[in-house]
Structure formats: C-alpha cells, structure tokens
Design a protein around this motif. Structure first.
Motif, PDB file in Angstrom:
ATOM      1  N   LEU A 193      17.906  11.404  14.771  1.00 16.39           N
ATOM      2  CA  LEU A 193      16.509  11.023  14.940  1.00 16.39           C
ATOM      3  C   LEU A 193      15.785  11.308  13.636  1.00 16.39           C
ATOM      4  CD1 LEU A 193      14.192  11.571  17.947  1.00 16.39           C
ATOM      5  CD2 LEU A 193      13.385  12.189  15.685  1.00 16.39           C
ATOM      6  N   GLU A 194      15.166  10.285  13.091  1.00 16.90           N
ATOM      7  CA  GLU A 194      14.419  10.441  11.839  1.00 16.90           C
ATOM      8  C   GLU A 194      12.948  10.165  12.073  1.00 16.90           C
ATOM      9  OE1 GLU A 194      15.383   9.338   7.439  1.00 16.90           O
ATOM     10  OE2 GLU A 194      14.495   7.551   8.377  1.00 16.90           O
ATOM     11  N   VAL A 195      12.104  11.004  11.483  1.00 16.01           N
ATOM     12  CA  VAL A 195      10.659  10.788  11.480  1.00 16.01           C
ATOM     13  C   VAL A 195      10.249  10.447  10.055  1.00 16.01           C
ATOM     14  CG1 VAL A 195       8.396  11.806  11.904  1.00 16.01           C
ATOM     15  CG2 VAL A 195      10.328  12.403  13.389  1.00 16.01           C
ATOM     16  N   ALA A 196       9.533   9.331   9.902  1.00 13.50           N
ATOM     17  CA  ALA A 196       9.075   8.882   8.584  1.00 13.50           C
ATOM     18  C   ALA A 196       7.552   8.851   8.574  1.00 13.50           C
ATOM     19  CB  ALA A 196       9.634   7.503   8.255  1.00 13.50           C
ATOM     20  N   LEU A 197       6.951   9.571   7.650  1.00 12.56           N
ATOM     21  CA  LEU A 197       5.501   9.661   7.515  1.00 12.56           C
ATOM     22  C   LEU A 197       5.048   8.746   6.385  1.00 12.56           C
ATOM     23  CD1 LEU A 197       5.296  13.570   7.679  1.00 12.56           C
ATOM     24  CD2 LEU A 197       5.303  11.943   9.584  1.00 12.56           C
ATOM     25  N   TRP A 198       4.294   7.704   6.733  1.00 15.90           N
ATOM     26  CA  TRP A 198       3.855   6.709   5.757  1.00 15.90           C
ATOM     27  C   TRP A 198       2.414   6.987   5.341  1.00 15.90           C
ATOM     28  CZ3 TRP A 198       6.690   2.051   4.456  1.00 15.90           C
ATOM     29  CH2 TRP A 198       7.947   1.965   5.078  1.00 15.90           C
ATOM     30  N   GLN A 227       3.099   5.237  -0.563  1.00 17.32           N
ATOM     31  CA  GLN A 227       2.753   3.858  -0.883  1.00 17.32           C
ATOM     32  C   GLN A 227       1.588   3.805  -1.865  1.00 17.32           C
ATOM     33  OE1 GLN A 227       3.413   1.152   2.821  1.00 17.32           O
ATOM     34  NE2 GLN A 227       2.257   2.910   3.514  1.00 17.32           N
ATOM     35  N   LYS A 228       1.494   2.672  -2.540  1.00 18.75           N
ATOM     36  CA  LYS A 228       0.392   2.457  -3.475  1.00 18.75           C
ATOM     37  C   LYS A 228      -0.037   0.999  -3.416  1.00 18.75           C
ATOM     38  CE  LYS A 228       3.498   1.534  -7.375  1.00 18.75           C
ATOM     39  NZ  LYS A 228       3.902   1.940  -8.741  1.00 18.75           N
ATOM     40  N   GLY A 229      -1.221   0.717  -3.934  1.00 16.74           N
ATOM     41  CA  GLY A 229      -1.707  -0.657  -3.971  1.00 16.74           C
ATOM     42  C   GLY A 229      -2.667  -0.951  -2.836  1.00 16.74           C
ATOM     43  N   PRO A 230      -3.276  -2.160  -2.849  1.00 15.91           N
ATOM     44  CA  PRO A 230      -4.220  -2.550  -1.800  1.00 15.91           C
ATOM     45  C   PRO A 230      -3.544  -2.660  -0.442  1.00 15.91           C
ATOM     46  CG  PRO A 230      -3.674  -4.426  -3.211  1.00 15.91           C
ATOM     47  CD  PRO A 230      -3.085  -3.216  -3.860  1.00 15.91           C
ATOM     48  N   ALA A 231      -4.339  -2.544   0.615  1.00 16.45           N
ATOM     49  CA  ALA A 231      -3.813  -2.473   1.980  1.00 16.45           C
ATOM     50  C   ALA A 231      -2.899  -3.643   2.336  1.00 16.45           C
ATOM     51  CB  ALA A 231      -4.966  -2.385   2.972  1.00 16.45           C
ATOM     52  N   ALA A 233      -1.098  -5.416   0.300  1.00 21.00           N
ATOM     53  CA  ALA A 233       0.040  -5.594  -0.620  1.00 21.00           C
ATOM     54  C   ALA A 233       0.608  -4.227  -1.013  1.00 21.00           C
ATOM     55  CB  ALA A 233      -0.397  -6.378  -1.849  1.00 21.00           C
ATOM     56  N   ARG A 234       0.850  -3.399  -0.016  1.00 21.96           N
ATOM     57  CA  ARG A 234       1.376  -2.066  -0.259  1.00 21.96           C
ATOM     58  C   ARG A 234       2.769  -2.137  -0.888  1.00 21.96           C
ATOM     59  NH1 ARG A 234      -2.918   0.372   0.141  1.00 21.96           N
ATOM     60  NH2 ARG A 234      -3.452   1.886   1.759  1.00 21.96           N
ATOM     61  N   LYS A 235       3.012  -1.243  -1.846  1.00 21.27           N
ATOM     62  CA  LYS A 235       4.329  -1.110  -2.457  1.00 21.27           C
ATOM     63  C   LYS A 235       4.813   0.320  -2.310  1.00 21.27           C
ATOM     64  CE  LYS A 235       3.858  -4.840  -5.861  1.00 21.27           C
ATOM     65  NZ  LYS A 235       3.947  -5.204  -7.292  1.00 21.27           N
ATOM     66  N   ILE A 236       6.123   0.487  -2.221  1.00 31.16           N
ATOM     67  CA  ILE A 236       6.696   1.813  -2.073  1.00 31.16           C
ATOM     68  C   ILE A 236       6.650   2.533  -3.423  1.00 31.16           C
ATOM     69  CG2 ILE A 236       8.728   3.146  -1.412  1.00 31.16           C
ATOM     70  CD1 ILE A 236       7.503   1.609   0.903  1.00 31.16           C
ATOM     71  N   ALA A 237       5.965   3.683  -3.447  1.00 25.89           N
ATOM     72  CA  ALA A 237       5.899   4.478  -4.674  1.00 25.89           C
ATOM     73  C   ALA A 237       7.029   5.503  -4.726  1.00 25.89           C
ATOM     74  CB  ALA A 237       4.557   5.192  -4.760  1.00 25.89           C
TER      75      ALA A 237
END
Length: 430
Positions: A193-198, A227-231, A233-237
């Motif tokens: 079980l994995e929990v991922a916090l975005w 994440q980074k960028g506008p809502a 067009a989010r990109k993974i930082a």
C-alpha cells in the motif's frame, strides 16, 4: 445511457434530453436545467416508476460522490450499455455502417467484480469552514464529500481511505501543509500500500508526516510528489521517498511490476490481465517476430511481448514511466527491448515490425502516428483504447490510409459503476 453519467430521453418534438439521476426504463419527473437548440439537460426530481434495471447502490455515498455515476444501474445492463456506446461511436464518429459496427463489436467482457476492484483511489482536497478536508469529488459540484470508505477500492484496503484522510486532514491543518491531492495504491496480491502526497515543493515536515501516517495505516511506501507550474499545466518537479520502498508493486499475470506514484497503471488489475490476454491472442506473437509497443508506460504489454518475440521497440514519453519501464525490464532480466523515451510520433522506431501494440492516452493517436503505422509491414496491430470516440476517429483514419482494417473490437469493463470502458481493437492488413 449516454457516454457520461446521464440517461437519454427524447422530448415530444424529438429533441434529445440528457437526464441525470435516471437509468434506462425509468419513468421520472425531471426538472429542465438547460434548454439548448440541439439538446436539453434535466435532473431527476422523482422516480415515478423505477426501471427493472434500477438497483440500490452498494455504496451509501453513490448519489453524493462523483465516482460511481452508474451505480443505480444493474451490472448486466451496464455491460450492455457500454457495448452500445462503442457501437454508437463507430457509427456516429467513425462513419461505419451500422451493421458493420454491430458485427465488429463483441459483447462486453466483465473480468472482475463490480465492486472492490480498484487498486487506486485519489482523495480530493477541499476547505470546509476554513479547515482543509479530504474526501471524494462531489457528483454535482466542486465540493468534497467526506467518506469513511470507498467501495470501489479492493475490500481489504477500503478502510485506508478514512485512515489516510483523517491523518492528512490533521497534519495539514496543524502544520499548514499545502496539498493538492492524495493518492492511495493498494494490492491484495503483493500486500503493498502506497500513499502519495501531491503538492508544491517547499518546506515539509517529513518525519512528522511519516510517523502519523505510519500510526494510522499499514503502508509499505510513502512518497511526496512535488509539482510546479500553473494549475492546468502541472509538471513533476520531483518525487521524494519519505518512508518505505518508494514505489508500489503489483503482480499482473506471472510478472511483478514496480510503479512510481506519477506513472500510469491500470486501476483494475484483473481487467489489465484480460486486456493483455486479448492483445496477445489477437497478435499471436512468434519467437522470430519483431514487435513495437507505443505509449508503453511501465511495461504492461512490453514485458509479456518480450517473453514471446525476438525483439521489442518500446516508446514512452513520460519520464517517470520510462524509468519504471527500464527498472521492470532489469528485474525481469529481459535484454531484448529497446526502451526509448520520447513522443511516439517523433521517436517512431526505425524498424519493420511484425506486430504492434498501441495504448495511447484518451486523446488517441496523432494523425502522423496513424500514417507511420500504416506504412509498417506488420501483419497486425492491437489498439488499446480508453475512449470510444477517439478510437472511432482513428479507425476511420486507418480505413482512409487503406493498409489496415479492424477485424474485432472487444469492450472490457475495467471501470464498473462508471460509463468508462476500455476497448481492445485488432487490426489486420487489408
């Protein structure tokens, strides 16, 4: 049912009316909410006479949460309606003759349970009276519905929704955490079980969050996806491991795969196994074959193909998935795969494939990819689609190119209680 949460009716003048809260066969009192020139929308105020296909949803939140829009429709009728939506798309959007579309589309395959089938859920983040709350997206608004469990998640892990949402609600409000969503991935096969916090990058109480979540749920991995960028067009930082393995493991068929939090993996493992089976059956791979797998993700089709053919060219544009693919190939001890990171059109393999798999996102295939595929000498293509509309459009493009023609379309119900359907289309040389 239409391809959406609404049932379809017609006014006395023939105008189409999409009715929320209704199922086929219902007689309802409905309130008009939108009256356009081509169609109207209405919402059910009262079910005057229920359909024989109307059922009481297993989930008590079904009318509030947006995750189960077809929950009031019997499961056998859901399968019928999903097939009809595929047929309708081929006729309306692909311009196939009705009798040809009926002949092409098989009965819907239902590979698993109608409830408790998902290996993943995502908790939405909202604000109530100034306090952050976690739950499910509401069906008819932008609000968040607090729930004790999700009946779509595998039964063993349904209670983790309450545990994780309670823990993260406490942490977010006491530590000022910025959260955008929280993912939960769970496997009854591997017991992981994995929990991922975005959320955005920045200061983060790593140790405290890891301790509170470890006390509330038996997780094997906790990660933070920055994440980074506008809502829009989010990109993974970056992805940061806070505790445990740092990825999630699932067993599909005889293969065990590891998937990082940002990477795509089918939410229905039993359904994914059925899709792999249909693809391999339709392509009939041979030891001497050269295969191509476009939009290959973490390797759901690449790995079983590599076990059966001489060589596989695999292309994936999403960086985290490419890394997962290479890791999974190494774990499987497969060295007959060229794993390429990049856009399928620009990185189209410079090879002559015997068999091809394409599993594009909802937008389907770009026109130039259809052209390049049509120039291949392959004997067969397996097109795995999650959207009947873009599948119909792309099959019309293949037909116009004239090299390949569809011989079968099999709807597979990976998403019971919703209108979504996965299709496996087999195309052969014309």
């Amino acid at each position: 049912m239409g391809y959406g949460p609404e049932a379809v009716a017609h006014a006395a003048d023939g105008k189409t009316v999409f009715v929320s809260g209704a199922v086929p066969g219902d007689t309802v009192a409905a309130e008009l909410t939108e009256d356009g020139p081509r169609f109207s929308r209405a919402r059910t105020v009262e079910v005057v006479e229920p359909s024989a296909d109307r059922v009481v949803p297993e989930c008590p939140y079904a009318t509030l949460c947006g995750g189960c829009p077809w929950a009031a429709l019997s499961y056998p009728r859901q399968a019928i309606e999903k097939r009809q939506n595929v047929v309708s798309s081929l006729v309306r959007l692909g311009h196939f003759p009705a009798d040809e579309a009926e002949h092409l589309v098989a009965q819907t395959v239902t590979p698993g349970k109608p409830w408790g089938y998902r290996n993943k859920v995502e908790l939405a983040v909202g604000t109530t009276n100034g306090r952050l709350t976690l739950g499910m997206h509401a069906a008819a608004s932008d609000s968040v519905v607090k729930v004790k469990e999700c009946k779509l998640l595998q039964k063993k892990f349904q209670g983790s929704v309450k545990s994780v949402s309670g823990a993260m609600g406490y942490l977010a409000n006491s530590h000022g955490l910025q959260l955008e969503r929280v993912g939960i991935r769970a496997s009854a096969r591997t017991n992981e079980l994995e929990v991922a916090l975005w959320g955005p990058s920045g200061p983060f109480p790593r140790a405290q969050v890891a301790k509170v979540l470890a006390d509330s749920t038996k997780m094997t991995s906790l990660v933070r996806v920055m994440q980074k960028g506008p809502a829009k067009a989010r990109k993974i930082a970056g992805v940061e491991r806070l505790s445990g393995k740092g990825s999630w493991g699932e067993r599909i068929g005889s293969e065990t795969m590891r998937v990082s939090a940002p990477s795509f993996f089918q939410v229905n493992t039993a359904g994914a196994e059925k899709i792999v089976e249909l693809v391999l059956e339709g392509l009939a791979p041979d030891d001497d074959d050269e295969a191509m797998d476009l939009y290959c993700g973490a390797g759901t089709f690449t790995i079983p193909l590599a076990r059966r053919v001489g060589f596989v060219s695999a292309v994936e544009s999403y960086g985290p998935a490419v890394r997962d693919l290479r890791r999974n190939l190494e774990s499987a001890r497969l060295d007959n795969v060229d794993a390429v990171g990049g856009d399928a059109g620009r990185e189209f393999p410079d090879t002559d494939a015997d068999i091809i798999v394409v599993d594009p996102p909802r937008a389907g295939l770009a026109a130039d990819v259809v052209r390049q595929l049509s120039e291949q000498p392959a004997r067969a293509i397996a097109y795995v689609s999650c959207d009947p509309a873009t599948l119909a459009r792309d099959l019309a493009r293949f037909r116009e190119a004239g090299t390949f023609k569809p011989v079968s379309v099999t709807p597979v119900d990976l998403f019971p209680q919703t209108f979504h359907v996965e299709d496996v289309c087999i195309l052969r040389r014309a």
